[in-house]
Write an enzyme that holds these catalytic residues in place. Structure first.
Site, mmCIF file in Angstrom:
data_model
loop_
_atom_site.group_PDB
_atom_site.id
_atom_site.type_symbol
_atom_site.label_atom_id
_atom_site.label_comp_id
_atom_site.label_asym_id
_atom_site.label_seq_id
_atom_site.Cartn_x
_atom_site.Cartn_y
_atom_site.Cartn_z
ATOM 1 C CB THR A 199 -0.961 0.028 1.216
ATOM 2 O OG1 THR A 199 -1.675 1.267 1.214
ATOM 3 C CG2 THR A 199 -0.218 -0.120 2.535
ATOM 4 N NE ARG A 200 0.253 5.431 -5.110
ATOM 5 C CZ ARG A 200 -0.410 4.810 -6.080
ATOM 6 N NH1 ARG A 200 -0.230 3.534 -6.285
ATOM 7 N NH2 ARG A 200 -1.247 5.474 -6.846
ATOM 8 C CG HIS A 204 -10.047 4.740 3.427
ATOM 9 N ND1 HIS A 204 -10.153 5.631 4.472
ATOM 10 C CD2 HIS A 204 -9.306 5.364 2.483
ATOM 11 C CE1 HIS A 204 -9.521 6.752 4.166
ATOM 12 N NE2 HIS A 204 -8.987 6.626 2.959
ATOM 13 C CG HIS A 207 -7.499 -0.873 0.477
ATOM 14 N ND1 HIS A 207 -7.599 0.480 0.256
ATOM 15 C CD2 HIS A 207 -7.379 -1.455 -0.728
ATOM 16 C CE1 HIS A 207 -7.523 0.701 -1.042
ATOM 17 N NE2 HIS A 207 -7.392 -0.449 -1.671
ATOM 18 N NE ARG A 293 -12.120 -1.139 -8.502
ATOM 19 C CZ ARG A 293 -12.214 0.169 -8.673
ATOM 20 N NH1 ARG A 293 -11.586 1.002 -7.872
ATOM 21 N NH2 ARG A 293 -12.931 0.677 -9.644
#
Ligand SMILES: [Zn+2]
Length: 388
Positions: A199-200, A204, A207, A293
């Protein structure tokens, strides 16, 4: 051996380029008399990952054969799957200074002590147009990865690395686990299967849901935020880390989930970067990898599921790590829970769905998004950061 637990590294063995104390002292003495080259922020991230084996089996910056092979076939010259070249580029002035040297001392910044010696094996012209259309699927300079690549020098210097010291960091020091250390952590916890989450962004509910769906079928979860260079409008790593800590404190089982940082710089290369991210996470010991996605995408350069489809271009055994593909997820008021188009039969108006723009607008106004979208603890950290 923990080096192959719970999954063998890419190419079979975990690379470690960091010299032992005595050898490092000798290297430092040798480096003092070598031509010096300051490595830019992105290539410094690559150097750190090479040093620790996160990019196993690579042992240095790639040469011309591997470079073109990766661009053309997504495989190294020896046939091993590899999606993005890892090169050290220099401009004409630097080339004039260090070109022809058999060994170069690499420095993390101007005036700093060398942290590695590059044993040069060759140099070649970087084919920027070819790299852009192969790796990024576009030659558009508005693309941040393409722009960063074009901003680099025109010549690549290849060679193997001997590392004196890892680049210094004063942030996230408790979270900077090397691949050997994450593997050891998994072994200590008895996790035989581990899912990695790249993740960057702040996490929320959507995720969190993907991570927990994945965790239902494996032993452990590694939340592995990227903390190398990103584009200027991404949420800064320090703020993101506060969000992850708040989430872990309130909502994640400590014996099943851990956070460690991924020192890579973002390429925003979408599909190819998804492969590259997956291979690196295998080196960290993950057996599974979440691909959502538009993984590693930016703007509208890639189709929503391109980063999932690209996995079909490899035999499963070539990658080893198992990709777990997820669709867009959301809270549904009728289901009274999280779901996705695969699991929820209801209408868009039943689902709590907000655009990134809308969320940023709410946070900037000091307003929490609905708790079905963001945990309030996370929202409050983001609000405070935006108003600072
Ligand atoms: Zn529903």
């Amino acid at each position: 051996m923990s080096d192959t637990y719970p999954i063998a590294p890419h190419g079979g063995a975990l690379v470690n380029l960091l010299a032992s104390d005595d050898a490092a002292a000798n290297l430092a003495a040798e480096a003092a008399n070598l031509p010096k080259l300051v490595v830019n922020e992105r290539e410094l991230s690559d150097l750190e990952m090479l040093a620790t084996g996160a990019l196993s089996p690579l042992t240095g910056f790639q040469g011309e054969d591997d470079y073109h092979s990766v661009l053309e076939t997504m495989h190294l010259a020896d046939g091993l799957a590899w999606a993005i070249p890892v090169v050290l580029s220099v401009g004409d002035d630097e080339l004039h200074r260090v070109g022809g040297a058999e060994a170069i001392a690499l420095c993390p910044s101007e005036g700093a002590e060398p942290i590695a010696i590059l044993r040069v094996t060759g140099q070649f012209k970087r084919d920027k147009h070819k790299e852009a259309v192969s790796v990024y699927r576009t030659d558009d300079l508005e693309h941040p990865g393409v722009k960063a690549m074009y901003d680099g020098g025109d010549t690549c210097i290849a060679g193997t690395l001997e590392v004196i010291a890892l680049p210094g960091h004063d942030d996230f020091v408790n979270y900077r686990l090397t691949p050997a250390e994450t593997r050891e952590a998994f072994r200590e916890r008895g996790w035989r299967t581990v899912v990695g989450f790249q993740t960057r962004n702040p996490i929320h509910r959507a995720h969190e849901y993907l991570q927990k769906c994945a965790l239902e079928i494996v032993d452990g979860l590694l939340v592995h935020p990227l903390v190398g260079a990103t584009k200027a409008d991404d949420v800064p790593p320090a703020v993101r880390m506060q969000c992850y800590e708040a989430l872990f404190a309130g909502y994640y089982p400590r014996d099943r989930a851990m956070i460690s940082v991924f020192p890579a710089a973002m390429r925003y290369a979408g599909p190819r970067e998804a492969i590259w991210h997956a291979i690196a996470r295998k080196n960290y010991g993950c057996t599974h990898f979440i691909v959502g996605r538009d993984h590693a995408g930016v703007g509208t350069y890639y189709g929503t599921y391109d980063a999932q489809k690209i996995f079909e271009e490899f035999e499963a055994a070539e990658l080893g790590i198992i990709p777990l593909m997820f669709e867009h997820s959301f809270w549904c008021n009728k289901c009274e829970g999280m779901g996705s188009p695969k699991t929820c039969p209801h209408e868009p108006e039943d689902r709590v769905s907000l655009s990134g723009t809308k969320v940023r607008e709410m946070l900037a106004n000091g307003e929490r998004p609905p708790q079905e979208f963001s945990r309030p603890e996370v929202a409050d950290i983001l609000i405070a950061a935006m108003q600072a």
